[in-house]
Motif scaffolding. Structure first.
Motif, PDB file in Angstrom:
ATOM      1  N   HIS A 121       0.830  -1.202   0.000  1.00  0.00           N
ATOM      2  CA  HIS A 121       0.000   0.000   0.000  1.00  0.00           C
ATOM      3  C   HIS A 121       0.864   1.252   0.000  1.00  0.00           C
ATOM      4  O   HIS A 121       2.067   1.177   0.228  1.00  0.00           O
ATOM      5  CB  HIS A 121      -0.934   0.013   1.217  1.00  0.00           C
ATOM      6  CG  HIS A 121      -0.229  -0.010   2.535  1.00  0.00           C
ATOM      7  ND1 HIS A 121       0.183  -1.189   3.137  1.00  0.00           N
ATOM      8  CD2 HIS A 121       0.157   0.989   3.374  1.00  0.00           C
ATOM      9  CE1 HIS A 121       0.771  -0.910   4.282  1.00  0.00           C
ATOM     10  NE2 HIS A 121       0.785   0.412   4.450  1.00  0.00           N
ATOM     11  N   ILE A 122       0.221   2.365  -0.268  1.00  0.00           N
ATOM     12  CA  ILE A 122       0.865   3.658  -0.077  1.00  0.00           C
ATOM     13  C   ILE A 122       0.119   4.354   1.054  1.00  0.00           C
ATOM     14  O   ILE A 122      -1.073   4.106   1.269  1.00  0.00           O
ATOM     15  CB  ILE A 122       0.867   4.518  -1.359  1.00  0.00           C
ATOM     16  CG1 ILE A 122      -0.554   4.840  -1.833  1.00  0.00           C
ATOM     17  CG2 ILE A 122       1.669   3.835  -2.461  1.00  0.00           C
ATOM     18  CD1 ILE A 122      -0.594   5.867  -2.956  1.00  0.00           C
ATOM     19  N   ALA A 123       0.821   5.195   1.791  1.00  0.00           N
ATOM     20  CA  ALA A 123       0.212   5.923   2.903  1.00  0.00           C
ATOM     21  C   ALA A 123       0.193   7.404   2.565  1.00  0.00           C
ATOM     22  O   ALA A 123       1.191   7.968   2.120  1.00  0.00           O
ATOM     23  CB  ALA A 123       1.002   5.680   4.188  1.00  0.00           C
ATOM     24  N   LEU A 124      -0.958   8.009   2.777  1.00  0.00           N
ATOM     25  CA  LEU A 124      -1.160   9.425   2.498  1.00  0.00           C
ATOM     26  C   LEU A 124      -1.611  10.119   3.781  1.00  0.00           C
ATOM     27  O   LEU A 124      -2.423   9.574   4.536  1.00  0.00           O
ATOM     28  CB  LEU A 124      -2.218   9.618   1.414  1.00  0.00           C
ATOM     29  CG  LEU A 124      -1.938   8.910   0.082  1.00  0.00           C
ATOM     30  CD1 LEU A 124      -3.171   8.935  -0.810  1.00  0.00           C
ATOM     31  CD2 LEU A 124      -0.751   9.556  -0.613  1.00  0.00           C
ATOM     32  N   ALA A 125      -1.095  11.304   4.029  1.00  0.00           N
ATOM     33  CA  ALA A 125      -1.477  12.070   5.219  1.00  0.00           C
ATOM     34  C   ALA A 125      -2.720  12.898   4.911  1.00  0.00           C
ATOM     35  O   ALA A 125      -2.848  13.455   3.821  1.00  0.00           O
ATOM     36  CB  ALA A 125      -0.329  12.987   5.636  1.00  0.00           C
ATOM     37  N   VAL A 126      -3.633  12.960   5.883  1.00  0.00           N
ATOM     38  CA  VAL A 126      -4.812  13.813   5.769  1.00  0.00           C
ATOM     39  C   VAL A 126      -4.902  14.691   7.016  1.00  0.00           C
ATOM     40  O   VAL A 126      -4.428  14.320   8.086  1.00  0.00           O
ATOM     41  CB  VAL A 126      -6.121  13.005   5.597  1.00  0.00           C
ATOM     42  CG1 VAL A 126      -6.123  12.238   4.287  1.00  0.00           C
ATOM     43  CG2 VAL A 126      -6.356  12.054   6.756  1.00  0.00           C
ATOM     44  N   LYS A 127      -5.530  15.847   6.840  1.00  0.00           N
ATOM     45  CA  LYS A 127      -5.706  16.762   7.965  1.00  0.00           C
ATOM     46  C   LYS A 127      -6.924  16.399   8.800  1.00  0.00           C
ATOM     47  O   LYS A 127      -6.960  16.636   9.990  1.00  0.00           O
ATOM     48  CB  LYS A 127      -5.807  18.206   7.475  1.00  0.00           C
ATOM     49  CG  LYS A 127      -4.513  18.714   6.888  1.00  0.00           C
ATOM     50  CD  LYS A 127      -4.638  20.161   6.446  1.00  0.00           C
ATOM     51  CE  LYS A 127      -3.321  20.628   5.846  1.00  0.00           C
ATOM     52  NZ  LYS A 127      -3.398  21.997   5.377  1.00  0.00           N
ATOM     53  N   SER A 128      -7.949  15.826   8.157  1.00  0.00           N
ATOM     54  CA  SER A 128      -9.185  15.502   8.867  1.00  0.00           C
ATOM     55  C   SER A 128      -9.678  14.104   8.493  1.00  0.00           C
ATOM     56  O   SER A 128     -10.154  13.889   7.374  1.00  0.00           O
ATOM     57  CB  SER A 128     -10.275  16.527   8.547  1.00  0.00           C
ATOM     58  OG  SER A 128     -11.520  16.104   9.075  1.00  0.00           O
ATOM     59  N   ASN A 154      -6.127  -1.285  -5.499  1.00  0.00           N
ATOM     60  CA  ASN A 154      -4.902  -0.723  -4.943  1.00  0.00           C
ATOM     61  C   ASN A 154      -5.230  -0.242  -3.534  1.00  0.00           C
ATOM     62  O   ASN A 154      -6.248   0.418  -3.315  1.00  0.00           O
ATOM     63  CB  ASN A 154      -4.417   0.468  -5.778  1.00  0.00           C
ATOM     64  CG  ASN A 154      -3.934   0.052  -7.153  1.00  0.00           C
ATOM     65  OD1 ASN A 154      -3.084  -0.806  -7.283  1.00  0.00           O
ATOM     66  ND2 ASN A 154      -4.514   0.670  -8.180  1.00  0.00           N
ATOM     67  N   THR A 155      -4.374  -0.561  -2.574  1.00  0.00           N
ATOM     68  CA  THR A 155      -4.630  -0.188  -1.186  1.00  0.00           C
ATOM     69  C   THR A 155      -4.046   1.176  -0.870  1.00  0.00           C
ATOM     70  O   THR A 155      -2.899   1.457  -1.174  1.00  0.00           O
ATOM     71  CB  THR A 155      -4.027  -1.225  -0.219  1.00  0.00           C
ATOM     72  OG1 THR A 155      -4.538  -2.515  -0.552  1.00  0.00           O
ATOM     73  CG2 THR A 155      -4.397  -0.905   1.217  1.00  0.00           C
ATOM     74  N   LEU A 156      -4.876   1.993  -0.232  1.00  0.00           N
ATOM     75  CA  LEU A 156      -4.471   3.312   0.212  1.00  0.00           C
ATOM     76  C   LEU A 156      -4.629   3.375   1.724  1.00  0.00           C
ATOM     77  O   LEU A 156      -5.668   2.998   2.259  1.00  0.00           O
ATOM     78  CB  LEU A 156      -5.363   4.387  -0.426  1.00  0.00           C
ATOM     79  CG  LEU A 156      -5.471   4.357  -1.946  1.00  0.00           C
ATOM     80  CD1 LEU A 156      -6.525   5.355  -2.411  1.00  0.00           C
ATOM     81  CD2 LEU A 156      -4.129   4.638  -2.579  1.00  0.00           C
ATOM     82  N   GLU A 157      -3.599   3.836   2.391  1.00  0.00           N
ATOM     83  CA  GLU A 157      -3.668   4.092   3.825  1.00  0.00           C
ATOM     84  C   GLU A 157      -3.737   5.602   4.005  1.00  0.00           C
ATOM     85  O   GLU A 157      -3.034   6.348   3.329  1.00  0.00           O
ATOM     86  CB  GLU A 157      -2.434   3.551   4.535  1.00  0.00           C
ATOM     87  CG  GLU A 157      -2.417   3.880   6.026  1.00  0.00           C
ATOM     88  CD  GLU A 157      -1.175   3.392   6.748  1.00  0.00           C
ATOM     89  OE1 GLU A 157      -1.152   3.495   7.983  1.00  0.00           O
ATOM     90  OE2 GLU A 157      -0.228   2.909   6.080  1.00  0.00           O
ATOM     91  N   PHE A 158      -4.581   6.027   4.918  1.00  0.00           N
ATOM     92  CA  PHE A 158      -4.687   7.454   5.255  1.00  0.00           C
ATOM     93  C   PHE A 158      -4.378   7.610   6.733  1.00  0.00           C
ATOM     94  O   PHE A 158      -4.973   6.927   7.568  1.00  0.00           O
ATOM     95  CB  PHE A 158      -6.082   7.986   4.936  1.00  0.00           C
ATOM     96  CG  PHE A 158      -6.401   7.933   3.466  1.00  0.00           C
ATOM     97  CD1 PHE A 158      -6.051   8.972   2.625  1.00  0.00           C
ATOM     98  CD2 PHE A 158      -7.050   6.826   2.930  1.00  0.00           C
ATOM     99  CE1 PHE A 158      -6.334   8.924   1.273  1.00  0.00           C
ATOM    100  CE2 PHE A 158      -7.346   6.772   1.577  1.00  0.00           C
ATOM    101  CZ  PHE A 158      -6.980   7.818   0.741  1.00  0.00           C
ATOM    102  N   VAL A 159      -3.467   8.508   7.048  1.00  0.00           N
ATOM    103  CA  VAL A 159      -3.057   8.751   8.417  1.00  0.00           C
ATOM    104  C   VAL A 159      -3.363  10.208   8.739  1.00  0.00           C
ATOM    105  O   VAL A 159      -2.981  11.102   7.977  1.00  0.00           O
ATOM    106  CB  VAL A 159      -1.542   8.481   8.603  1.00  0.00           C
ATOM    107  CG1 VAL A 159      -1.113   8.746  10.026  1.00  0.00           C
ATOM    108  CG2 VAL A 159      -1.202   7.062   8.185  1.00  0.00           C
ATOM    109  N   GLU A 160      -4.052  10.414   9.845  1.00  0.00           N
ATOM    110  CA  GLU A 160      -4.376  11.792  10.253  1.00  0.00           C
ATOM    111  C   GLU A 160      -3.163  12.414  10.944  1.00  0.00           C
ATOM    112  O   GLU A 160      -2.619  11.838  11.883  1.00  0.00           O
ATOM    113  CB  GLU A 160      -5.578  11.820  11.175  1.00  0.00           C
ATOM    114  CG  GLU A 160      -6.020  13.229  11.526  1.00  0.00           C
ATOM    115  CD  GLU A 160      -7.283  13.231  12.355  1.00  0.00           C
ATOM    116  OE1 GLU A 160      -8.343  13.576  11.800  1.00  0.00           O
ATOM    117  OE2 GLU A 160      -7.209  12.895  13.547  1.00  0.00           O
TER     118      GLU A 160
END
Length: 130
Positions: free
Chosen positions: A82-89, A122-128
């Motif tokens: 997976h790839i990890a993407l940062a989110v604000k909310s 495709n797997t997406l990780e989202f990290v706050e």
């Protein structure tokens, strides 16, 4: 063996994902996730789209044959590549995913993070980020 010089990798510049239907993938990445297209994608010999991410990074979608298309994916995306993407909310992300009917799972690490899959699995990780 002689000692080799250190490479010192400085940054991840982009991640590339294979998609089978570019129009469908663009709907997901633009309408659901709200990504902005990068306007200067070079003329490549296959369909694709590039998206701008914060910090000068990009996400590249490539409509090419996927050699792993028939593979069985784990149910939880955290157990898959997976790839990890940062989110604000995280709340805003969950609202957009829920509205689009996109299933997701919470991170099993205890972090404020979730995993979902795009239309091509495709797997997406989202990290706050706080």
């Amino acid at each position: 063996m002689p000692e080799l010089p250190s490479i010192q990798i400085a940054a991840l510049l982009h991640a590339g994902l294979l998609v089978s239907d570019l129009a469908r993938a663009k709907t997901f990445y633009e309408s659901v996730l709200g990504l902005t297209r990068y306007p200067n994608r070079p003329d490549l010999p296959y369909p694709g789209e590039w998206y701008e991410l914060a910090g000068g990074q990009q996400l590249h979608l490539m409509q090419l044959a996927n050699p792993d298309a028939a593979s069985i994916r784990p149910e939880h995306g955290g157990r898959d590549r997976h790839i990890a993407l940062a989110v604000k909310s995280m709340d805003a992300l969950k609202s957009r995913l829920d509205s689009a009917g996109v299933k997701y799972t919470a991170s099993k690490s205890g972090r404020v993070a979730l995993f979902c899959r795009d239309p091509d699995a495709n797997t997406l990780e989202f990290v706050e980020l706080g």
